[in-house]
Design an enzyme around this catalytic site. Structure first.
Site, PDB file in Angstrom:
ATOM      1  N   GLU A   1      34.015  38.412  30.587  1.00 13.69           N
ATOM      2  CA  GLU A   1      33.050  38.567  31.677  1.00 13.69           C
ATOM      3  C   GLU A   1      31.628  38.277  31.194  1.00 13.69           C
ATOM      4  O   GLU A   1      30.747  39.128  31.186  1.00 13.69           O
ATOM      5  CB  GLU A   1      33.144  39.959  32.295  1.00 13.69           C
ATOM      6  CG  GLU A   1      34.425  40.177  33.077  1.00 13.69           C
ATOM      7  CD  GLU A   1      34.395  41.428  33.931  1.00 13.69           C
ATOM      8  OE1 GLU A   1      34.918  41.383  35.051  1.00 13.69           O
ATOM      9  OE2 GLU A   1      33.854  42.448  33.481  1.00 13.69           O
TER      10      GLU A   1
ATOM     11  N   GLU B   1      40.796  38.817  36.533  1.00  9.89           N
ATOM     12  CA  GLU B   1      40.851  40.262  36.739  1.00  9.89           C
ATOM     13  C   GLU B   1      40.791  40.534  38.234  1.00  9.89           C
ATOM     14  O   GLU B   1      39.939  39.984  38.936  1.00  9.89           O
ATOM     15  CB  GLU B   1      39.670  40.990  36.079  1.00  9.89           C
ATOM     16  CG  GLU B   1      39.688  41.038  34.580  1.00  9.89           C
ATOM     17  CD  GLU B   1      38.572  41.920  34.028  1.00  9.89           C
ATOM     18  OE1 GLU B   1      38.128  42.865  34.737  1.00  9.89           O
ATOM     19  OE2 GLU B   1      38.119  41.654  32.906  1.00  9.89           O
TER      20      GLU B   1
END
Length: 374
Positions: free
Chosen positions: A144, A247
């Protein structure tokens, strides 16, 4: 590996099992990896932390996902016939848009020395995995990384450092395991402006090529499904990259699980997908709502232009609430500089209920073919 990915992040599974967690399918006990395989799982994502231990040796918790544990889990997956994705955090604990804490061993190095450390570490890890016979199918270089990685040097918008770090990691992966696919993964999957800005800067600065563009999409944080669709459709045509929703998750209940964790109110942070956030999501946080979300998400990914949507990874599908398994302890918080308390924030978003029973959302995943209906 099946071309269409039905993935699960199981990074905390070993800890849950070690703390007494049990899993069931229609009332019958079983290995959660085998249960998930029966429902279509064909890829497992595992995070890797450099050194998830305090200087006195105390583990930080949340799976303590060091290399030996990762190898142990990867061998379990290989025995079961499941491919896996390695997720480099380049940190000793959680790395995400809110924090990208430099590993303890690299703190005090110059930017150039950190570039070298990224290369050497990545190469060493990948060579070890190859030698152990468990090379991953996909490697995410950074986790991320919307706001960069390895702060303070690689903090957005310093793309000179961001690109140098990522190029070093990608180069090492390509050298040690040429067959592995490389992913770059941002959060906030419903924000097209963020993705266009980030990848335009990355490519303009000489960023190395990669195979998969990963997106996080949590419906209570990352915008609407329509925004995710618009973003993925634009990215497919703009960058010509295959995409994975790397995710995602959705709550199946708002029932508290304090009694399962056996922590006091001051010791537990509580569920991330809470009643306040539930009001912003067009799906009820129920078993039916979780199933409907999964169906809509898979249909959305399948509809991306040029068949660039390659599947999804459900985050921490088996992180059920058991005493001893929590997102961070005091030693971990001292490293990241965050505030507590600990506890399990994710149990009401797993694909097993609080007692470890498989949820109906798994049937929705199993029954989705991934093939275009056009």
């Amino acid at each position: 590996m099946n071309d269409w990915i039905k993935g699960m992040d199981l990074s905390s599974l070993m800890e849950v099992e070690n703390c007494g967690g049990k899993f069931y399918d229609r009332g019958r006990p079983g290995d959660p990896v085998e249960i998930l395989q029966r429902y279509g799982m064909n890829l497992v994502r595992l995070r890797l932390w450099n050194d998830p231990y305090a200087p006195n040796g105390e583990p930080y918790g949340a799976g303590s996902n060091d290399l030996p544990r990762t190898i142990q889990m990867a061998k379990r997956l290989k025995k079961a016939g499941v491919d896996w994705l390695l997720d480099f955090h380049y940190s000793d604990f959680w790395a995400d848009p809110g924090k990208q804490t430099m590993p303890k061993a690299w703190q005090g190095l110059s930017q150039e020395q950190v570039v070298r450390a990224v290369y050497d570490y990545t190469l060493s890890v990948m060579r070890t995995l190859v030698q152990e016979g468990v090379a991953p199918r996909i490697v995410a270089v950074g986790n991320e990384i919307t706001k960069g990685l390895l702060w303070p040097y690689g903090r957005y918008p310093n793309f000179d450092a961001i690109t140098a770090f990522l190029n070093a990691g990608i180069c090492a992966v390509r050298q040690a395991a040429p067959e592995a696919k490389v992913m770059l993964h941002l959060d906030n999957g419903g924000n097209n402006e963020v993705y266009r800005d980030w990848f335009d800067r990355y490519f303009a600065g000489g960023g190395a090529d990669f195979d998969y563009l990963g997106l996080s999409y949590y419906p209570f944080w990352h915008g609407s499904m329509d925004q995710l669709r618009e973003n993925m459709n634009d990215l497919a045509l703009r960058y010509r990259k295959d995409m994975i929703v790397a995710e995602t998750s959705m709550g199946y209940t708002l029932e508290d699980y304090a009694g399962f964790e056996k922590l006091t109110a001051s010791e537990r942070k509580g569920m991330a997908a809470n009643r306040r956030l539930a009001e912003s999501v067009p799906y009820p946080m129920s078993r039916e709502g979780q199933s409907l979300f999964l169906k809509d998400l898979m249909e959305l990914i399948r509809s991306v232009p040029e068949q660039r949507g390659k599947g999804f990874i459900y985050w921490e599908a088996a992180w059920i609430p058991v005493p001893g398994s929590q997102w961070a302890n005091d030693a971990a918080l001292a490293y990241t500089g965050e505030k507590g308390p600990g506890g399990n924030e994710w149990a009401n978003q797993a694909l097993f209920d609080y007692r470890g029973n498989a949820l109906p959302g798994l049937e929705t995943i199993r029954d989705f073919t991934g093939r275009s209906t056009i």
